[in-house]
Design a protein around this motif. Structure first.
Motif, PDB file in Angstrom:
ATOM      1  N   PRO A  46     -61.210  -3.853  49.712  1.00  8.74           N
ATOM      2  CA  PRO A  46     -60.332  -4.955  48.880  1.00  8.74           C
ATOM      3  C   PRO A  46     -59.136  -5.320  49.827  1.00  8.74           C
ATOM      4  O   PRO A  46     -58.631  -4.558  50.643  1.00  8.74           O
ATOM      5  CB  PRO A  46     -60.313  -4.233  47.628  1.00  8.74           C
ATOM      6  N   ILE A  47     -58.583  -6.593  49.384  1.00 13.01           N
ATOM      7  CA  ILE A  47     -57.518  -6.782  50.011  1.00 13.01           C
ATOM      8  C   ILE A  47     -56.488  -6.769  49.099  1.00 13.01           C
ATOM      9  O   ILE A  47     -56.607  -7.468  47.715  1.00 13.01           O
ATOM     10  CB  ILE A  47     -57.635  -8.601  50.254  1.00 13.01           C
ATOM     11  N   GLN A  48     -54.982  -6.437  49.248  1.00 12.52           N
ATOM     12  CA  GLN A  48     -54.061  -6.217  48.157  1.00 12.52           C
ATOM     13  C   GLN A  48     -52.887  -6.899  49.013  1.00 12.52           C
ATOM     14  O   GLN A  48     -52.684  -6.839  50.073  1.00 12.52           O
ATOM     15  CB  GLN A  48     -53.558  -4.634  48.136  1.00 12.52           C
ATOM     16  N   ILE A  49     -51.804  -7.187  47.903  1.00 11.82           N
ATOM     17  CA  ILE A  49     -50.909  -8.046  48.271  1.00 11.82           C
ATOM     18  C   ILE A  49     -49.546  -7.554  47.790  1.00 11.82           C
ATOM     19  O   ILE A  49     -49.709  -7.201  46.417  1.00 11.82           O
ATOM     20  CB  ILE A  49     -50.857  -9.628  47.896  1.00 11.82           C
ATOM     21  N   VAL A  50     -48.721  -7.251  48.328  1.00 14.27           N
ATOM     22  CA  VAL A  50     -47.353  -6.921  47.821  1.00 14.27           C
ATOM     23  C   VAL A  50     -46.341  -7.723  48.363  1.00 14.27           C
ATOM     24  O   VAL A  50     -46.386  -8.606  49.505  1.00 14.27           O
ATOM     25  CB  VAL A  50     -46.769  -5.488  48.202  1.00 14.27           C
ATOM     26  N   SER A  51     -45.087  -8.194  47.537  1.00 15.58           N
ATOM     27  CA  SER A  51     -44.096  -9.093  48.046  1.00 15.58           C
ATOM     28  C   SER A  51     -42.701  -8.424  47.559  1.00 15.58           C
ATOM     29  O   SER A  51     -42.717  -7.712  46.952  1.00 15.58           O
ATOM     30  CB  SER A  51     -44.302 -10.236  47.323  1.00 15.58           C
ATOM     31  N   ALA A  52     -41.917  -9.214  48.387  1.00 17.17           N
ATOM     32  CA  ALA A  52     -40.213  -8.617  48.339  1.00 17.17           C
ATOM     33  C   ALA A  52     -39.380  -9.742  48.889  1.00 17.17           C
ATOM     34  O   ALA A  52     -39.742 -10.534  49.641  1.00 17.17           O
ATOM     35  CB  ALA A  52     -40.146  -7.342  49.086  1.00 17.17           C
ATOM     36  N   ASP A  53     -38.111  -9.826  48.101  1.00 20.52           N
ATOM     37  CA  ASP A  53     -37.138 -10.658  48.672  1.00 20.52           C
ATOM     38  C   ASP A  53     -36.232  -9.951  49.579  1.00 20.52           C
ATOM     39  O   ASP A  53     -35.538  -9.029  49.273  1.00 20.52           O
ATOM     40  CB  ASP A  53     -36.345 -11.002  47.143  1.00 20.52           C
ATOM     41  N   HIS A  54     -36.123 -10.492  50.667  1.00 15.16           N
ATOM     42  CA  HIS A  54     -35.376  -9.943  51.867  1.00 15.16           C
ATOM     43  C   HIS A  54     -33.848 -10.277  51.637  1.00 15.16           C
ATOM     44  O   HIS A  54     -32.966  -9.754  52.534  1.00 15.16           O
ATOM     45  CB  HIS A  54     -35.827  -9.992  53.268  1.00 15.16           C
ATOM     46  N   GLN A  55     -33.557 -11.220  50.923  1.00 10.42           N
ATOM     47  CA  GLN A  55     -32.202 -11.800  50.530  1.00 10.42           C
ATOM     48  C   GLN A  55     -31.257 -12.313  51.799  1.00 10.42           C
ATOM     49  O   GLN A  55     -30.277 -12.441  51.795  1.00 10.42           O
ATOM     50  CB  GLN A  55     -31.262 -10.531  49.986  1.00 10.42           C
ATOM     51  N   ASN A  56     -32.360 -12.705  52.798  1.00 10.73           N
ATOM     52  CA  ASN A  56     -31.848 -13.363  53.938  1.00 10.73           C
ATOM     53  C   ASN A  56     -30.798 -12.352  54.724  1.00 10.73           C
ATOM     54  O   ASN A  56     -29.941 -12.572  55.693  1.00 10.73           O
ATOM     55  CB  ASN A  56     -30.938 -14.453  53.582  1.00 10.73           C
ATOM     56  N   LYS A  57     -31.126 -10.825  54.445  1.00 12.72           N
ATOM     57  CA  LYS A  57     -30.091  -9.793  55.103  1.00 12.72           C
ATOM     58  C   LYS A  57     -31.124  -9.219  55.879  1.00 12.72           C
ATOM     59  O   LYS A  57     -31.978  -8.411  55.409  1.00 12.72           O
ATOM     60  CB  LYS A  57     -29.447  -9.019  54.047  1.00 12.72           C
TER      61      LYS A  57
END
Length: 402
Positions: free
Chosen positions: A69-80
């Motif tokens: 299976p292929i899994q995806i996670v995501s996050a906001d780096h806040q431009n920092k």
């Protein structure tokens, strides 16, 4: 009996080979991390649309690759940079992420590329722009997919100087991307026979451009070049209109401007703007088909960054499928030796420095009377072949280039 024994032996051999192939996929899953700007000035050009593009590619691939299976996670780096590096480090060390995707904001993209090399994973950058990513800071573990500051500057700068717009003043975002964009554009202007009359730096995510634009206006330069992106570009263009810069005879150029920015400002305010872009939704049947699906999912036409991410995700998954492993060096080798032919790029290629080379286009924003619909915004000025648009392999200072 002999046939039965042979058939059973063959079935065991197939099962064993499948098991061996799957065993080369780490943790029996291929995990993608979309690290992007979900909440600030690049959120429209990247953000949720970047995540959606990767999700679309995974769904279209069938949700599995090489039997896992292929899994995806995501996050906001806040431009920092510190936030982005901490997220990516946790993904690599604890969440077993195999590849980090997107990473707009060059000051975040550069340390993420370095961390990816340290962890021997893969970084496919679509959102970051600095040409240093495949130059002095190049990595055998990073692919720079969609655009860079050299190509943006090279395509637009040469064309404008050639038609007589040969004195420039830069309004530049004061961080890695803006400074790289100004540097590359200034070099192109000078090499093409033009002059740079001055520059001014503004903080990232600025709301007031009045003092910067007054300096640009006072310079009397024929071209006021915005070496910034996202909300900074749209804010600068709004205020430039209030100061009457174009009415006074100066030409505005946004060195990086996405279709979402043009749509947000409106065609009346942006008509005549010159824009370099790697993708436009209304190019052909393939681009229109993908863009309609994307628009139905996200609510706007895809930017080049988002379209590039779909293309990059599919190429990455095809490489894993071909060699039945997600081991980074082997996947990178497979990606480099396989041409990219899809709606985003024709005969694209990944060089040893990590640059994915493909055609770039110069567009002019249409006049209101020329537009036939909400997203009918661009007319093509010229297409520049990839080998001419992007920096020559031996000119970037990449240590991987022999």
């Amino acid at each position: 009996m002999h046939k039965l024994i042979a058939a059973v032996a063959a079935s065991f051999a197939v099962a064993a080979s499948c098991g061996a192939a799957q065993a080369q996929i780490s943790d029996n899953v291929v995990k993608l991390g979309v690290l992007t700007d979900m909440s600030s000035l690049y959120a429209d050009a990247t953000g949720k649309g970047s995540l959606a593009a990767v999700e679309m590619a995974v769904a279209d691939y069938g949700g599995k690759v090489a039997g896992v299976p292929i899994q995806i996670v995501s996050a906001d780096h806040q431009n920092k940079p510190d936030v982005g590096v901490n997220i990516a480090r946790n993904w690599y060390d604890n969440e077993k992420v195999d590849a980090v995707m997107d990473v707009p904001t060059s000051s975040v993209a550069l340390p993420i590329s370095a961390l990816t090399r340290e962890k021997n994973k893969i970084n496919i950058n679509s959102g970051g722009g600095s040409s240093d990513i495949t130059g002095v800071a190049c990595s055998p573990n990073t692919v720079h997919w969609t655009y860079d500051t050299y190509a943006l500057s090279n395509v637009a700068g040469k064309a404008m100087v050639k038609r007589g717009e040969d004195t420039w003043f830069f309004v530049t975002a004061d961080y890695a991307f803006g400074m790289a964009l100004e540097r590359d554009a200034a070099n192109v202007v000078k090499e093409s026979g033009g002059k740079v009359l001055g520059d001014v730096r503004h903080p990232l995510n600025s709301s007031d451009f009045s003092s910067f634009l007054l300096q640009a206006q006072a310079s009397k330069a024929k071209v006021v070049a915005l070496a910034n992106a996202g909300g900074d570009t749209t804010n600068a263009l709004k205020q430039a209109a209030e100061f009457g810069i174009t009415q006074g005879g100066q030409k505005m150029i946004a060195l990086l401007m996405e279709i979402t920015d043009v749509h947000s400002l409106g065609i009346k305010a942006t008509q005549g703007l010159i824009i370099t872009d790697a993708f436009y939704w209304d190019t052909n049947d393939e681009t229109r088909a993908f863009s309609k699906r994307f628009n139905d999912k996200v609510g706007h036409m895809p930017t080049m960054i988002q379209a590039g991410l779909y293309s990059a995700t599919m190429h990455y998954l095809k490489a894993i499928e071909a060699i039945k492993t997600d081991e980074a060096p082997k996947v990178m080798e497979q990606m480099r030796k396989t041409p990219i032919n899809d709606f985003f790029a024709k005969n694209g290629k990944i060089r040893i420095d990590g640059r994915m080379v493909h055609d770039m286009n110069l567009y002019e924003v249409k006049k209101p009377e020329e537009s036939k619909g909400e997203w009918d915004l661009y007319k093509l000025v010229t297409t520049v072949p990839g080998d001419e648009a992007f920096r020559p392999l031996d000119k970037g200072g990449c240590p991987l280039v022999k």
